[in-house]
Design an enzyme around this catalytic site. Structure first.
Site, mmCIF file in Angstrom:
data_model
loop_
_atom_site.group_PDB
_atom_site.id
_atom_site.type_symbol
_atom_site.label_atom_id
_atom_site.label_comp_id
_atom_site.label_asym_id
_atom_site.label_seq_id
_atom_site.Cartn_x
_atom_site.Cartn_y
_atom_site.Cartn_z
ATOM 1 N N HIS A 107 0.813 -1.220 0.000
ATOM 2 C CA HIS A 107 0.000 0.000 0.000
ATOM 3 C C HIS A 107 0.848 1.273 0.000
ATOM 4 C CE1 HIS A 107 0.306 -0.212 4.540
ATOM 5 N NE2 HIS A 107 0.399 1.100 4.382
ATOM 6 N N ASP A 120 -0.059 -7.471 1.123
ATOM 7 C CA ASP A 120 0.465 -6.133 1.394
ATOM 8 C C ASP A 120 1.989 -6.094 1.462
ATOM 9 O OD1 ASP A 120 0.423 -3.442 1.801
ATOM 10 O OD2 ASP A 120 -0.523 -3.495 3.772
ATOM 11 N N SER A 124 4.410 2.387 7.934
ATOM 12 C CA SER A 124 4.087 1.235 7.084
ATOM 13 C C SER A 124 5.280 0.837 6.220
ATOM 14 C CB SER A 124 2.907 1.569 6.180
ATOM 15 O OG SER A 124 1.735 1.780 6.920
#
Length: 413
Positions: free
Chosen positions: A85, A116, A194
């Site tokens: 992402h 992901d 992230s």
């Protein structure tokens, strides 16, 4: 006063003091579990800058320009591992190593949106000069201390936070809405974190920081080592095949009356097969009404869970997810009260068994205009375009289709 105390008593007091010092020394060492070169680790962390054009599913001929940042880290073969992402729908990506000012243009090697994860690289050899790649460890244990590295919002410097692994089980990944193994940690994970590594006390990778739970405090999730290893091994042949699916619809067997009806004894547990989806690997081998007792030799409980680490439990799909596409899995079942064993070839991906596609990335939505009316395949992207509260604001007819399964007559909405 001290001279009046007997010598044996002095020895006891002195012994207790020595024991206390030893215990305090042990506690200090146990608390400071870090046993790796901090500078080498920090040198392998990178900040990622993405420019992306996200499709507007309400107007599929339009895109929305957006900038974002994330984190990543260097692994073997001059590659950078991060979250999918972080680079989804990208048109331009740059990376910067910790402690350096220069940004380098990066390119995408492979992306696995369902779990992901993504791999980037940089053609300029100077970028990787002097970097010590991080190594992958095994699945961490519950209550194991971990450290999260990354570049969270609120500053440009590298940040580190510590916490413990508090839970390991299957969770829905926010990026893909797919159900995979995930580890819950209480270290802070914020926007920008992230893609950063989660390391154990030896400086080895036990996960990739992935998402947080906004409705609770200090609950974050990471992609655990087994999922990362599957992704990397999948790419060894140069092609990304993804994760296999069984194509079965099942229900739990906790009802004693249901067990009696299908010949399951009291000391047997398993799940009831309700339906076989089209093109399932189980087609012709497993039938509706069968009771699956075990997978790859691991007994399945009445609630569909299996033991996968010590006494920890998660859903039985764990023993499907650890396989690569075109590998086989053995299934023990009951059919008409008689035990059988079949071997299934896992030649289909999970996404092959969906009527409505889940989140799509790196592609423009398909559409067709006829007589001023715009037609497009139903996807979860379109349903989520009704806003953050889409589960209540999107048309009910579309939400119902989202939970339906494909058939030989209907494979798309």
């Amino acid at each position: 006063m001290l001279n009046t105390i007997s010598k044996p008593f002095k020895r006891v007091v002195l012994g207790l003091l020595i024991i206390n010092l030893i215990v305090l020394s042990f506690i200090f060492k146990a608390g400071n579990t870090q046993s790796y070169n901090e500078q080498q680790v920090r040198g392998a962390i990178v900040k990622i800058y993405s420019v992306r054009n996200r499709p507007n599913y309400q107007k599929p001929w339009e895109t929305v320009f957006k900038r974002s940042t994330g984190s990543g880290f260097v692994i073997n073969d001059d590659q950078i591992l991060t979250n999918a992402h972080v680079v989804a729908d990208q048109t331009f990506v740059e990376v910067r190593r910790h402690g350096q000012a220069r940004r380098y243009k990066a390119h995408i090697i492979s992306v696995a949106h369902e779990v992901d994860l993504a791999i980037l690289s940089v053609k300029n050899e100077n970028f990787f000069s002097g970097v010590t790649p991080l190594k992958l460890a095994d699945l961490p244990e519950i209550r194991q201390e971990v450290t999260v590295y990354g570049f969270p919002t609120g500053g440009s410097a590298l940040s580190t936070t510590r916490g413990i692994v508090s839970r390991i089980e299957h969770r829905y990944y926010a990026h893909s809405s797919e159900l995979f193994l995930a580890a819950q940690i209480d270290a802070a994970i914020n926007s920008g974190n992230s893609g950063g590594p989660v390391l154990n006390g030896n400086g080895q990778i036990v996960g990739v920081a992935m998402q947080t739970r906004t409705s609770a405090d200090n609950i974050g999730y990471m992609v655990p080592a087994p999922i990362i290893r599957h992704f990397l091994e999948d790419l060894e042949d140069g092609s990304l095949d993804g994760f296999p699916g069984l194509g079965l619809i099942y229900q739990w067997m906790g009802n004693p009356g249901m067990k009696r009806k299908y010949g399951v004894s009291r000391n047997q547990t398993g799940i009831f097969v309700r339906h076989i989806l089209p093109e399932s690997p189980a087609a012709g081998l497993i039938r509706e009404g069968d009771v699956i007792l075990a997978i790859d030799g691991h007994p399945i409980a009445d609630d569909g869970t299996v033991i996968f680490q010590q006494e920890d439990r998660t859903i039985f799909n764990y023993y499907v997810d650890i396989h690569q596409i075109n590998e086989t899995v053995s299934v023990e079942l009951l059919r008409n009260s008689k035990p059988q064993k079949v071997v299934l070839k896992l030649d289909k991906q999970k996404q092959d068994f969906r009527l409505v596609s889940l989140e799509q990335y790196d592609q423009q939505p398909r559409y067709f205009i006829y007589g001023g009316i715009v037609f497009t395949p139903l996807t979860k992207n379109l349903i989520k375009s009704w806003g953050s509260n889409w589960s209540k604001t999107a048309p009910k007819e579309l939400l119902m289709e989202l939970s339906n399964w494909p058939s030989t007559e209907k494979k798309e909405v």
